[in-house]
Design a protein around this motif. Structure first.
Motif, short mmCIF file in Angstrom:
data_model
loop_
_atom_site.label_atom_id
_atom_site.label_comp_id
_atom_site.label_asym_id
_atom_site.label_seq_id
_atom_site.Cartn_x
_atom_site.Cartn_y
_atom_site.Cartn_z
N GLY A 3 0.82 -1.20 0.00
CA GLY A 3 0.00 0.00 0.00
C GLY A 3 0.86 1.25 0.00
N LEU A 4 1.91 1.22 0.82
CA LEU A 4 2.84 2.35 0.89
C LEU A 4 3.55 2.56 -0.45
N ILE A 5 3.99 1.44 -1.05
CA ILE A 5 4.69 1.51 -2.34
C ILE A 5 3.76 2.02 -3.43
N VAL A 6 2.53 1.54 -3.44
CA VAL A 6 1.55 1.97 -4.45
C VAL A 6 1.27 3.47 -4.32
N MET A 7 1.21 3.98 -3.08
CA MET A 7 0.98 5.41 -2.89
C MET A 7 2.16 6.24 -3.41
N VAL A 8 3.37 5.72 -3.24
CA VAL A 8 4.55 6.40 -3.77
C VAL A 8 4.51 6.42 -5.30
N ILE A 9 4.15 5.28 -5.89
CA ILE A 9 4.01 5.20 -7.35
C ILE A 9 2.94 6.18 -7.83
N ALA A 10 1.87 6.29 -7.05
CA ALA A 10 0.76 7.19 -7.41
C ALA A 10 1.24 8.64 -7.48
N VAL A 11 2.05 9.03 -6.49
CA VAL A 11 2.57 10.40 -6.47
C VAL A 11 3.46 10.65 -7.69
N GLU A 12 4.29 9.66 -8.03
CA GLU A 12 5.17 9.79 -9.20
C GLU A 12 4.34 9.94 -10.47
N PHE A 13 3.29 9.13 -10.61
CA PHE A 13 2.40 9.20 -11.76
C PHE A 13 1.77 10.60 -11.85
N PHE A 14 1.23 11.05 -10.71
CA PHE A 14 0.51 12.31 -10.67
C PHE A 14 1.43 13.48 -11.03
N VAL A 15 2.63 13.50 -10.43
CA VAL A 15 3.57 14.60 -10.66
C VAL A 15 4.07 14.59 -12.11
N SER A 16 4.38 13.38 -12.64
CA SER A 16 4.88 13.30 -14.01
C SER A 16 3.83 13.72 -15.02
N GLY A 17 2.55 13.54 -14.67
CA GLY A 17 1.48 13.97 -15.56
C GLY A 17 1.17 15.45 -15.40
N LEU A 18 1.27 15.96 -14.17
CA LEU A 18 0.91 17.36 -13.89
C LEU A 18 2.00 18.34 -14.33
N LYS A 19 3.26 17.94 -14.20
CA LYS A 19 4.38 18.84 -14.49
C LYS A 19 4.33 19.42 -15.91
N PRO A 20 4.17 18.59 -16.97
CA PRO A 20 4.12 19.16 -18.33
C PRO A 20 2.92 20.09 -18.53
N ILE A 21 1.80 19.78 -17.87
CA ILE A 21 0.60 20.62 -18.01
C ILE A 21 0.84 21.99 -17.38
N VAL A 22 1.44 21.99 -16.18
CA VAL A 22 1.75 23.26 -15.50
C VAL A 22 2.76 24.07 -16.31
N GLN A 23 3.78 23.38 -16.84
CA GLN A 23 4.79 24.06 -17.66
C GLN A 23 4.17 24.67 -18.90
N ASP A 24 3.22 23.97 -19.47
CA ASP A 24 2.54 24.47 -20.67
C ASP A 24 1.69 25.70 -20.34
N ILE A 25 1.03 25.66 -19.17
CA ILE A 25 0.20 26.79 -18.74
C ILE A 25 1.07 28.04 -18.49
N LEU A 26 2.21 27.80 -17.84
CA LEU A 26 3.12 28.92 -17.51
C LEU A 26 4.06 29.27 -18.64
N HIS A 27 3.98 28.47 -19.73
CA HIS A 27 4.83 28.68 -20.93
C HIS A 27 6.32 28.62 -20.58
N ILE A 28 6.64 27.62 -19.73
CA ILE A 28 8.06 27.45 -19.36
C ILE A 28 8.75 26.58 -20.40
#
Length: 211
Positions: free
Chosen positions: A186-211
């Motif tokens: 459960g702990l490992i799955v939650m860590v994987i979940a955070v990695e998934f979420f961040v890796s998906g959110l980062k490009p979207i935020v960068q695109d919004i901020l035009h970085i």
């Protein structure tokens, strides 16, 4: 010939790594611990079959589907991360497994967990879907497309074999061992979940901020 061999090895290794059947196994063990051997086998078979069909659909029509619905792979990663996190939280609190499943509930339970979360997003996650789309784009001949289909089928079959053998571990670990393993995973799955979420959110935020 060398190109076909390289593509075959790429398909087998990449899908095995992304599907990660050894990582799926503890979660499968946890969720099917209360089921009979036959029901556990049926769950594994359905989860793997659904995963194979989904991967094939995305491999051949992925680009069109994503464009039609305006979906990005990053969005898929974010959703997968949320699902993973909620599932990991339940596992960490030992709430994932139904302690008692009546005979009437077994069929419904098997159908539910074999599709979500086992097939999606555990076996057939954003990484495997993206890989199927990318490799199909690279497959510029009929031979390479056939090899890709066979590679996915082989890895899905290996996943099925690994999940079936998990029943031996269930018996060996016992109730206490399964409970400890569930909380750890459960702990490992939650860590994987955070990695998934961040890796998906980062490009979207960068695109919004035009970085």
């Amino acid at each position: 010939m060398h190109e076909l061999l390289s593509f075959t090895l790429l398909g087998l290794t990449s899908f095995f790594t992304l599907i990660n059947p050894l990582g799926v196994m503890p979660i499968f063990m946890t969720m099917t611990g209360e089921l009979q051997e036959q029901e556990r086998k049926r769950t594994a078979k359905k989860a793997v079959f659904v995963s194979f069909i989904i991967l094939m659909v995305f491999a051949f029509t992925g680009q069109l589907l994503f464009k039609f619905f305006g979906i990005s792979v990053n969005s898929l990663k974010i959703v997968g991360g949320v699902i993973f996190f909620l599932m990991g939280q339940d596992m960490l609190q030992a709430r994932l497994v139904k302690t008692k499943i009546s005979e009437k509930e077994v069929r419904t339970y098997v159908n539910d967990i074999s599709i979500t979360p086992l097939a999606i997003p555990m076996i057939c996650g954003p990484g495997a879907i993206t890989n199927a789309i990318v490799l199909m784009e690279k497959a510029n001949t009929i031979d390479m497309k056939v090899i890709l289909v066979i590679a996915v089928a082989v890895i899905c079959f290996l996943t099925y074999i690994i999940l079936l053998n998990s029943s031996k571990l269930i018996r060996a670990l016992g109730d206490t061992g399964n409970d400890v393993l569930m909380r750890l995973m459960g702990l490992i799955v939650m860590v994987i979940a955070v990695e998934f979420f961040v890796s998906g959110l980062k490009p979207i935020v960068q695109d919004i901020l035009h970085i």
